[in-house]
Design an enzyme around this catalytic site. Structure first.
Site, PDB file in Angstrom:
ATOM      1  N   GLY A 225      31.018  39.349  47.332  1.00  0.00           N
ATOM      2  CA  GLY A 225      31.917  38.731  48.330  1.00  0.00           C
ATOM      3  C   GLY A 225      32.830  37.657  47.796  1.00  0.00           C
ATOM      4  O   GLY A 225      34.181  37.760  47.972  1.00  0.00           O
TER       5      GLY A 225
ATOM      6  N   TRP B  65      35.370  39.376  45.527  1.00  0.00           N
ATOM      7  CA  TRP B  65      36.508  40.173  46.428  1.00  0.00           C
ATOM      8  C   TRP B  65      37.509  39.123  46.784  1.00  0.00           C
ATOM      9  O   TRP B  65      38.574  39.602  46.734  1.00  0.00           O
ATOM     10  CB  TRP B  65      35.785  40.602  47.585  1.00  0.00           C
ATOM     11  CG  TRP B  65      36.889  41.336  48.408  1.00  0.00           C
ATOM     12  CD1 TRP B  65      37.093  42.704  48.413  1.00  0.00           C
ATOM     13  CD2 TRP B  65      37.329  40.547  49.718  1.00  0.00           C
ATOM     14  NE1 TRP B  65      38.056  42.764  49.632  1.00  0.00           N
ATOM     15  CE2 TRP B  65      38.020  41.757  50.328  1.00  0.00           C
ATOM     16  CE3 TRP B  65      37.063  39.239  50.362  1.00  0.00           C
ATOM     17  CZ2 TRP B  65      38.825  41.597  51.404  1.00  0.00           C
ATOM     18  CZ3 TRP B  65      37.999  39.259  51.479  1.00  0.00           C
ATOM     19  CH2 TRP B  65      38.834  40.232  52.146  1.00  0.00           C
ATOM     20  N   HIS B  66      37.176  37.961  46.943  1.00  0.00           N
ATOM     21  CA  HIS B  66      38.243  37.003  47.233  1.00  0.00           C
ATOM     22  C   HIS B  66      39.389  36.731  46.228  1.00  0.00           C
ATOM     23  O   HIS B  66      40.480  36.183  46.427  1.00  0.00           O
ATOM     24  CB  HIS B  66      37.420  35.605  47.962  1.00  0.00           C
ATOM     25  CG  HIS B  66      37.132  35.640  49.138  1.00  0.00           C
ATOM     26  ND1 HIS B  66      35.688  36.255  49.425  1.00  0.00           N
ATOM     27  CD2 HIS B  66      37.582  35.282  50.443  1.00  0.00           C
ATOM     28  CE1 HIS B  66      35.650  35.976  50.776  1.00  0.00           C
ATOM     29  NE2 HIS B  66      36.754  35.676  51.325  1.00  0.00           N
ATOM     30  N   GLY B  67      38.785  36.678  44.878  1.00  0.00           N
ATOM     31  CA  GLY B  67      39.591  36.605  43.730  1.00  0.00           C
ATOM     32  C   GLY B  67      39.021  36.863  42.505  1.00  0.00           C
ATOM     33  O   GLY B  67      37.609  36.645  42.223  1.00  0.00           O
TER      34      GLY B  67
END
Lengths: 488, 432
Positions: A323, A326-328
């Protein structure tokens, strides 16, 4: 196109609303849906035609796979598995190429000591979001959970502009049935949508963009190796905590409000997360649609809590690390995710341990205060990794926050920063959130807000307040930069 | 009380329209940045203190209002020193404008040239270049540069959007705040150093606005030296990178700084505009700083490139006059003016500081560029050299020789700069 731009607010939105509702009220539902899908493509293509082309290609490829999966319901299990694996892998490969190829190359270069040329790619806006939505659709089609599926509805599901760029991450079962439009929409929806859009825009333009000025100085100093003072570091970390919340929840409010203007209800995405009493609760209230996706399509398939406690904690950690990634594409995001994974594991461990050490009984003001404070400090600490330019600067910030502070030149009014942060903290801790205020969601929490709920969005007072807020937002969209430099 | 959904939307829209409309009209008439000057029908030019911090904005609107036929493009050096009242200009006084501004980059200058020409066809342009602008680094703009307020010739869609930007500026919070400040304080915003013709008045600015200048011009000059060294050390000494020394770039680098000079030349050629270019006369202190920081080869390369580009332009347009190029950057009686001792209250005759020269020098530059002669104030013989393919190498060689002579004859000045560079290097090292 951004929601907080003149072209969107003054041209795109009124035009799209007018065309959509004229078609809808005249009974041409499919044309209305098509017009909305076309407008969504214009919205996306405004930013980049190449990105629009990619979106169209992905949309077509996923449609083909889902269509084949639905048609082969009675077919062989092997074919269906091959289809879904191909579809999911294809989406992840595209996401991986655009988002992670340079991150991978950079780390490969560092590990192998070889010089690697980076790939010249620009991450298409919203790719992370709509990749998840398509994966969910593929998996659900494979598992026979897709009931409504037609081409036009699918196109709108993929492109629907209110949620295309930054969510909420919608599940097809939530919106595709709604695209089968009726002649009229609930009048209340329009007013509620308008109010939510204005509140969201205000959160973004008037609050998040304003508090951003207190974030930069300490983080920027740390990025060049300077150690900020403790006060500067805490100011920046708290300001960023608030900026992120008002920015992202504001965007979600705008998305939900905009969808309502077209009669579509999107899922809630934020529910006063900083009021959370523990990290588990935080993740039920922060970016709720992402948490739901990670739970349903990653944590549960990994085994969830069905394979013992150790495996559960491991699954939590893996889910949160992915997760974070996924953000960066950076180690700071990975570490942020890992921290939250650890926090969640500790939280579950604590829940399991409490009865054994005799800590049972109803909560009181003091225990709630302590719980909320610990949770909030943990979240703020983790945000430092989320915002920091790299791991070194994150460590510098944390050192400063721990009291081992230095000093960097002050470029802002510290007293004003403290006042602003205090007021905003009071709002996020004690005030009802925008979805409660507008009676959009969280019905159980609305008991105390009955009067506002029933008269809220539809009252003339609300309308005037919203009008004034919208005017202030419009006035704040343009900045007249100052320049004080006389030497060259 | 609940109201109908349609009425609800109408109330919101009417509230927005009334609020924004009243703000817009108030800002239009108070006009805190001097964009429209609607109430100054008698030709007066009321002070707008807020405009002093937004010179690029004010100049964009001045150009629209004044519709000049002759303009100056350049940095603060040209902004301060070039008088629009000089007799060499070919157009009426009321149609001249100094469009130079602080820290102008070549990309910004090009945009203001296009803007001015789109407002009214230009006849005459004087372009002042600082040596760092001749580099091959990527072109850039500063964060306060706003292309959406600038017209472009033959771009009707873009130009329509400019009017939309006008409205957004008029309703903005920043403009409203400035209006309130102006109404509260009147125009007593301090000395008025921005003249109606766009020039920054050095007499007012340096003597009344800059407190450290008044207490000791010599110390002020040394402080500018220090800043220059700091900037160059931060960004590398080469001219190619020197343009990064101020604010961070805000636009995608596509063309180089030099490319935009070429675009200015091509635009003037295509539109039959009389273009005269000069390289600004920085004081010898600045030249010594560039030399000691290793930037000299890049400066010479930039000058050669410029001469070559203008030569190609002239050859490509045999029926037209070649554009004039003067280099004032060499060592002369002007640029080598002795600097008073540190702490001295004496002013220099030709310079405000090592970067900015005075109007006397600006007049001589215009005399050279326009070919005018003023018997009462002739141009010093050693000031300025016309650069052409035939003269460039000789000119560069002479500057090199003069530089050696300066270093030999002014050991104290050279030592001061050497020690200042060492000191700043150590400070930067310690700060890390």
């Amino acid at each position: 196109m951004l929601f907080n731009s003149y072209i969107f607010i003054l041209v795109f939105l009124p035009t799209t609303l007018f065309i959509f509702h004229v078609l809808r009220t005249s009974g041409r539902h499919r044309m209305a849906t098509a017009a909305l899908a076309f407008a969504s493509l214009v919205f996306y293509g405004w930013w980049s035609l190449q990105a629009l082309l990619l979106l169209l290609i992905l949309m077509a490829a996923n449609y083909a796979v889902v269509w084949r999966l639905l048609r082969s319901a009675a077919g062989t299990a092997r074919l269906r598995l091959a289809l879904v694996v191909t579809g999911v892998a294809g989406n992840l490969l595209v996401l991986g190429y655009f988002k992670y190829s340079n991150f991978f190359l950079e780390n490969w270069s560092a590990l192998s000591g070889t010089k690697v040329d980076f790939v010249a790619v620009v991450l298409p806006l919203g790719l992370s979001f709509f990749t998840f939505q398509k994966i969910a659709l593929l998996v659900d089609a494979y598992e026979g959970r897709v009931r409504h599926f037609d081409l036009l509805g699918y196109i709108l599901f993929v492109t629907f502009f209110p949620q295309l760029i930054a969510g909420p991450i919608v599940h097809h079962s939530e919106v595709m049935p709604q695209f089968a439009l009726s002649d009229s929409m609930r009048k209340k929806d329009f007013a509620q949508g308008l109010v939510l859009f204005v509140i969201g825009l205000s959160k973004k333009v008037l609050v998040a963009d304003t508090i951003a000025q207190f974030v930069g100085p300490a983080f920027d100093a740390a990025a060049v190796g300077k150690l900020p003072s403790s006060a500067q570091a805490w100011t920046a970390a708290l300001a960023y905590t608030l900026q992120l919340y008002f920015d992202f929840s504001g965007y979600s409010d705008m998305a939900i409000g905009l969808a309502l203007l077209f009669g579509i209800r999107l899922p809630a995405n934020f529910n006063s997360p900083y009021k959370a009493l523990n990290i588990i609760e935080f993740w039920r209230q922060w970016h709720m649609t992402l948490s739901r996706f990670l739970r349903d399509y990653l944590y549960v398939p990994l085994g969830g809590n069905r394979r013992g406690e150790v495996r559960r904690y491991l699954n939590l950690l893996v889910t949160m690390v992915l997760g974070g990634l996924w953000h960066g594409a950076a180690w700071t995001f990975v570490l942020w995710g890992a921290l939250h994974g650890i926090f969640l594991a500790i939280n579950h461990l604590w829940i399991a341990l409490r009865p054994q050490i005799g800590l049972i009984g109803p909560s009181n003001f003091f225990t709630r205060f302590v719980s909320r404070t610990i949770t909030f400090v943990a979240v703020v600490t983790a945000w430092v990794f989320f915002r920091a330019a790299d791991l070194n600067s994150a460590v510098l910030m944390l050192r400063a926050m721990a009291g081992v502070g230095g000093h960097v030149e002050a470029t802002m009014d510290a007293a004003y920063g403290l006042e602003t942060i205090t007021v905003l903290l009071a709002i996020v801790w004690f005030a009802p959130n925008s979805l409660e205020l507008t009676a959009y969601a969280f019905a159980k929490k609305r008991a105390a807000l009955n009067r506002i709920r029933f008269e809220g969005p539809m009252s003339p007072h609300w309308a005037i307040v919203c009008g004034l807020l919208l005017a202030f937002c419009l006035m704040s969209l343009t900045q007249v930069s100052e320049f004080l430099y006389f030497q060259f | 009380m609940r109201i109908d959904s349609r009425l609800h939307a109408v109330v919101i829209l009417v509230t927005v329209a009334l609020t924004c409309g009243s703000v817009l009209l108030s800002n239009l008439f108070v006009d805190p940045f001097g964009m429209y000057r609607l109430l100054e029908t008698d030709g007066s030019h009321g002070a707008k203190p807020a405009a002093y911090r937004r010179v690029k904005l004010a100049k964009a609107y001045d150009l629209r209002r004044i519709e000049p036929q002759a303009i100056v493009l350049g940095t603060s050096r040209s902004h301060v020193a070039l008088r629009m009242t000089h007799s060499g200009w070919k157009v009426p006084l009321a149609r001249r404008y100094n469009a130079a501004f602080d820290g102008a980059t070549t990309k910004e200058m090009h945009a203001y040239l296009l803007h001015a020409h789109a407002v009214h066809p230009l006849r005459q342009v004087v372009l002042g270049l600082d040596f760092w602008q001749l580099g091959r680094g990527p072109a850039w703009t500063r964060k306060d540069f706003n292309p959406s307020i600038l017209f472009e010739p033959e771009k009707p869609l873009h130009n329509a959007a400019v009017y939309a930007t006008d409205l957004s500026l008029l309703v903005s919070i920043d403009t409203t705040r400035a209006s309130i400040t102006l109404l509260r304080n009147g125009d007593s915003g301090g000395p008025q150093w921005l003249a109606p013709d766009g020039q920054r008045l050095g007499d007012v600015f340096f003597r009344q606005v800059e407190p450290t200048y008044s207490s000791s011009p010599a110390s002020y000059l040394r402080n500018i030296d220090r800043q220059e060294i700091g900037f160059m050390l931060d960004t590398g000494p080469a001219v190619a990178t020197a343009q990064r020394k101020l604010a961070p770039a805000t636009s995608q680098p596509v063309l180089t700084s030099f490319d935009y000079i070429a675009k200015i030349v091509a635009f003037c050629r295509d539109n039959d505009i009389d273009l005269r270019i000069f390289i600004t006369p920085a004081h010898a202190h600045q030249l010594e700083i560039a030399k000691q920081l290793g930037g000299w080869p890049a400066i010479e390369r930039g000058k050669r490139d410029l001469v070559d580009m203008l030569y190609r332009d002239a050859v490509g347009h045999p029926g037209s006059s070649a554009f004039t190029l003067y280099d004032f950057e060499g060592y002369s009686s002007v640029t080598s003016e002795p600097v008073p001792p540190d702490g001295s209250r004496s002013e220099m005759r030709y310079y405000w500081d090592s970067s900015h020269f005075k109007e006397t020098v600006g007049d001589w530059i215009l005399d050279r560029l326009f070919g005018t002669e003023r018997e009462e104030d002739p141009v010093p013989d050693d000031f300025g050299v016309s650069l052409m393919p035939a003269t460039i190498e000789g000119a560069l060689e002479k500057i090199r020789a003069d530089q050696s002579a300066y270093q030999r004859d002014q050991p104290d000045e050279v030592r001061f700069i050497t020690s200042l560079i060492q000191q700043i290097k150590l400070e930067k090292l310690a700060a890390r």
